[in-house]
Write a protein that holds these residues in place. Structure first.
Motif: not given
Length: 133
Positions: A25-26, A54
């Motif tokens: 999710g970065i 994130s």
């Protein structure tokens, strides 16, 4: 921290690492990548840029980049989602390397028969295979 040092500390030219960071999710930075040529580089190199964390703050980009480069990190953090991703992508790299080291087989078809012949087969072996077809 200025913008340049931020970008360099959350950047990578390792596409597998870039894929792993996005998997947890970065987000990619506003300018997600650059393609670099010259300066002693054969061909071109892609450098990926990421946000510092994130969106939920759960994962820190610099920490994950450090973890990627630490061969023992996944052993100390076996249940961390990034550890699973890291191991999977490292395993993929090893599998691809293994395949590249192998000698391909040629598929030869004659009269309804099929033979798989190593491309580095000796002329004697090749002749033996072809006579049985």
């Amino acid at each position: 921290m200025n913008a340049v040092s931020h970008l360099s500390s959350t950047a990578t030219s390792n596409t597998c690492l870039a894929a792993a960071l996005t998997a947890v999710g970065i987000p990619l930075a506003e300018k997600p990548f650059v393609r670099v040529v010259g300066d002693g580089i054969r061909g071109e190199r892609v450098v990926w840029f990421f946000d510092p964390q994130s969106p939920d703050g759960k994962f820190q980009t610099k920490e994950l980049i450090t973890a990627w480069n630490d061969d023992a990190w996944h052993l100390a953090n076996p249940e961390h989602p990034f550890a699973y991703i890291k191991c999977a992508l490292k395993n993929r790299e090893r599998l691809v390397d293994k395949v590249k080291q192998d000698v391909p087989l040629a598929c030869v078809k004659r009269r309804g028969k099929i033979a798989l012949l190593p491309l580095d087969a000796s002329p004697r072996t090749e002749d033996l295979f072809l006579r049985h077809l």
